[in-house]
Design a protein around this motif. Sequence first.
Motif, PDB file in Angstrom:
ATOM      1  N   LEU A  75       0.861  -1.178   0.000  1.00 28.31           N
ATOM      2  CA  LEU A  75       0.000   0.000   0.000  1.00 28.31           C
ATOM      3  C   LEU A  75       0.898   1.229   0.000  1.00 28.31           C
ATOM      4  CD1 LEU A  75      -2.832  -0.455   2.676  1.00 28.31           C
ATOM      5  CD2 LEU A  75      -3.170   0.378   0.356  1.00 28.31           C
ATOM      6  N   VAL A  76       0.552   2.207  -0.810  1.00 32.22           N
ATOM      7  CA  VAL A  76       1.238   3.494  -0.715  1.00 32.22           C
ATOM      8  C   VAL A  76       0.235   4.542  -0.251  1.00 32.22           C
ATOM      9  CG1 VAL A  76       3.123   3.116  -2.337  1.00 32.22           C
ATOM     10  CG2 VAL A  76       0.895   3.855  -3.194  1.00 32.22           C
ATOM     11  N   TYR A  77       0.756   5.540   0.455  1.00 32.57           N
ATOM     12  CA  TYR A  77      -0.092   6.602   0.991  1.00 32.57           C
ATOM     13  C   TYR A  77       0.793   7.794   1.309  1.00 32.57           C
ATOM     14  CZ  TYR A  77       1.574   3.845   4.970  1.00 32.57           C
ATOM     15  OH  TYR A  77       2.352   3.122   5.833  1.00 32.57           O
ATOM     16  N   ALA A  78       0.154   8.930   1.512  1.00 35.22           N
ATOM     17  CA  ALA A  78       0.870  10.142   1.912  1.00 35.22           C
ATOM     18  C   ALA A  78       0.728  10.317   3.416  1.00 35.22           C
ATOM     19  CB  ALA A  78       0.324  11.360   1.178  1.00 35.22           C
ATOM     20  N   SER A  79       1.806  10.801   4.057  1.00 35.76           N
ATOM     21  CA  SER A  79       1.791  11.050   5.496  1.00 35.76           C
ATOM     22  C   SER A  79       2.481  12.377   5.773  1.00 35.76           C
ATOM     23  CB  SER A  79       2.501   9.928   6.252  1.00 35.76           C
ATOM     24  OG  SER A  79       2.478  10.180   7.651  1.00 35.76           O
ATOM     25  N   GLN A 102       4.794  13.412   2.630  1.00 30.72           N
ATOM     26  CA  GLN A 102       5.692  12.559   1.859  1.00 30.72           C
ATOM     27  C   GLN A 102       5.002  11.223   1.582  1.00 30.72           C
ATOM     28  OE1 GLN A 102       9.497  13.604   1.073  1.00 30.72           O
ATOM     29  NE2 GLN A 102       7.882  15.141   0.971  1.00 30.72           N
ATOM     30  N   ILE A 103       5.577  10.463   0.632  1.00 30.89           N
ATOM     31  CA  ILE A 103       4.982   9.193   0.227  1.00 30.89           C
ATOM     32  C   ILE A 103       5.629   8.053   1.010  1.00 30.89           C
ATOM     33  CG2 ILE A 103       4.411   7.686  -1.701  1.00 30.89           C
ATOM     34  CD1 ILE A 103       3.198  10.518  -1.839  1.00 30.89           C
ATOM     35  N   PHE A 104       4.786   7.166   1.569  1.00 33.36           N
ATOM     36  CA  PHE A 104       5.243   5.999   2.316  1.00 33.36           C
ATOM     37  C   PHE A 104       4.642   4.741   1.698  1.00 33.36           C
ATOM     38  CE2 PHE A 104       6.009   9.396   5.203  1.00 33.36           C
ATOM     39  CZ  PHE A 104       7.006   8.980   6.078  1.00 33.36           C
ATOM     40  N   GLN A 105       5.336   3.622   1.907  1.00 38.90           N
ATOM     41  CA  GLN A 105       4.851   2.318   1.435  1.00 38.90           C
ATOM     42  C   GLN A 105       4.834   1.331   2.591  1.00 38.90           C
ATOM     43  OE1 GLN A 105       5.764  -0.711  -2.252  1.00 38.90           O
ATOM     44  NE2 GLN A 105       7.522   0.111  -1.176  1.00 38.90           N
ATOM     45  N   THR A 120       9.593   9.005  -0.658  1.00 36.97           N
ATOM     46  CA  THR A 120      10.103  10.323  -1.024  1.00 36.97           C
ATOM     47  C   THR A 120      10.692  10.984   0.217  1.00 36.97           C
ATOM     48  OG1 THR A 120       7.940  11.364  -0.646  1.00 36.97           O
ATOM     49  CG2 THR A 120       8.432  10.602  -2.887  1.00 36.97           C
ATOM     50  N   LYS A 121      11.816  11.657   0.051  1.00 36.45           N
ATOM     51  CA  LYS A 121      12.508  12.278   1.186  1.00 36.45           C
ATOM     52  C   LYS A 121      12.966  13.671   0.773  1.00 36.45           C
ATOM     53  CE  LYS A 121      14.062   7.740   2.797  1.00 36.45           C
ATOM     54  NZ  LYS A 121      15.224   6.868   3.102  1.00 36.45           N
ATOM     55  N   THR A 122      12.010  14.582   0.688  1.00 38.58           N
ATOM     56  CA  THR A 122      12.309  15.954   0.295  1.00 38.58           C
ATOM     57  C   THR A 122      11.623  16.905   1.260  1.00 38.58           C
ATOM     58  OG1 THR A 122      10.372  16.243  -1.149  1.00 38.58           O
ATOM     59  CG2 THR A 122      12.311  15.179  -2.119  1.00 38.58           C
ATOM     60  N   ASP A 123      11.874  18.189   1.076  1.00 42.70           N
ATOM     61  CA  ASP A 123      11.182  19.204   1.873  1.00 42.70           C
ATOM     62  C   ASP A 123      10.039  19.830   1.092  1.00 42.70           C
ATOM     63  OD1 ASP A 123      12.650  20.564   0.006  1.00 42.70           O
ATOM     64  OD2 ASP A 123      13.634  21.919   1.415  1.00 42.70           O
ATOM     65  N   LEU A 156       8.141   7.755  -9.484  1.00 43.08           N
ATOM     66  CA  LEU A 156       9.276   7.171  -8.778  1.00 43.08           C
ATOM     67  C   LEU A 156       9.426   5.717  -9.183  1.00 43.08           C
ATOM     68  CD1 LEU A 156      11.428   7.049  -6.438  1.00 43.08           C
ATOM     69  CD2 LEU A 156       9.524   6.427  -4.939  1.00 43.08           C
ATOM     70  N   ASN A 157      10.630   5.341  -9.655  1.00 42.36           N
ATOM     71  CA  ASN A 157      10.936   3.946  -9.954  1.00 42.36           C
ATOM     72  C   ASN A 157      11.370   3.263  -8.665  1.00 42.36           C
ATOM     73  OD1 ASN A 157      12.821   1.609 -10.713  1.00 42.36           O
ATOM     74  ND2 ASN A 157      11.923   2.130 -12.693  1.00 42.36           N
TER      75      ASN A 157
END
Length: 346
Positions: A184-188, A195-198, A221-224, A251-252
Amino acid sequence: EDAWRKHHTSPITRDIWMLDNGKYQKLTTFKGEDRNPVWAADNQSFYYLSEQDGSFNIYRRNIASGKDTQITQQKKNPIRFLTSSNDGLLCYGFDGEIYTVKEGAQPQKVSISITTDNDEPSLIRKVQSWGATEIALSPDAKEVAFVMHGDVYVTSTEYKTTKRITDTPQQERNLSFAPDGRSLVYASERNGVWQIFQAKIKNEKEKNFTYCTDIEEEQLTKTDITSQYPAFSPDGKEVAFIEDRIRLKVLNLETNKVRQITDGSTWYELSGGFNYAWSPDGKWFTLEFIGNKHDPYTDIALVSADGKGELVNLTNSGYTSSSPKWTMDGNAILFTTERYGMRNHA
């Protein structure tokens, strides 16, 4: 004007007045806020709150001379709720605490301890039948992921078993199942940035979330910069998402490389992302876009998923078209439009 507003200067900011024998006299003239007067013990002066040094502090003003004496020197947060005892001990609220101060002395925080018996159970079991804010159906239709109170859960469609996926004080949303149903992917909104988490089923022998023993979570994803609205590609090897609410990116998962599909010039509504969808073969995207920043209407576009193509406007109607979905095995796109509705063209 809102009583809690700070740093406000205008003709309607409050001043201190005095009524004496039927006559009104204006005692303060600062262009910002002067408020909450309380009499001093000598009845010849009064204490009040003023923002004249930038934040609400306590001042004492002599009525006859109009001279001010600053009592407190707080800088960051405002002083509120000023009161005074008969002998001139001032009491006020500051930064969520209660303080007292005597003129010429340093403020002292009032020591308050509240002792009470906790007669409520530490754990309360509830059966929720409503309150989910979004859902996502697994590819085999045997599970439904949903968001409740900002956390992600997965429940069986055949039984009443429910598995909690996240347990964080921050909010999660924007759910998408992998094609195999094991991720599952989701935003947190952890650390203050979306950011996007799996979440993945750890044991390879287990097939679904509802009955799995362990779950692995990974931040993709690990950005600001805000990243939201993730969606797995049809082959499960990539995840699309919207960056900064305006750019579509991919994102690959194998290489962790990110490619840009749209540059942000086709969307400017920052209250949320836009609807988009992978084609069944994973080679295309259909999406909502705004062709002209002065145009309040959205159209439906087609763009290559390799990040090298130009957007093709499929509707170009001058009316709002939205929510594109692929149908007929990728040979057609279904969308909603208001072009045939009753619209006020004025």
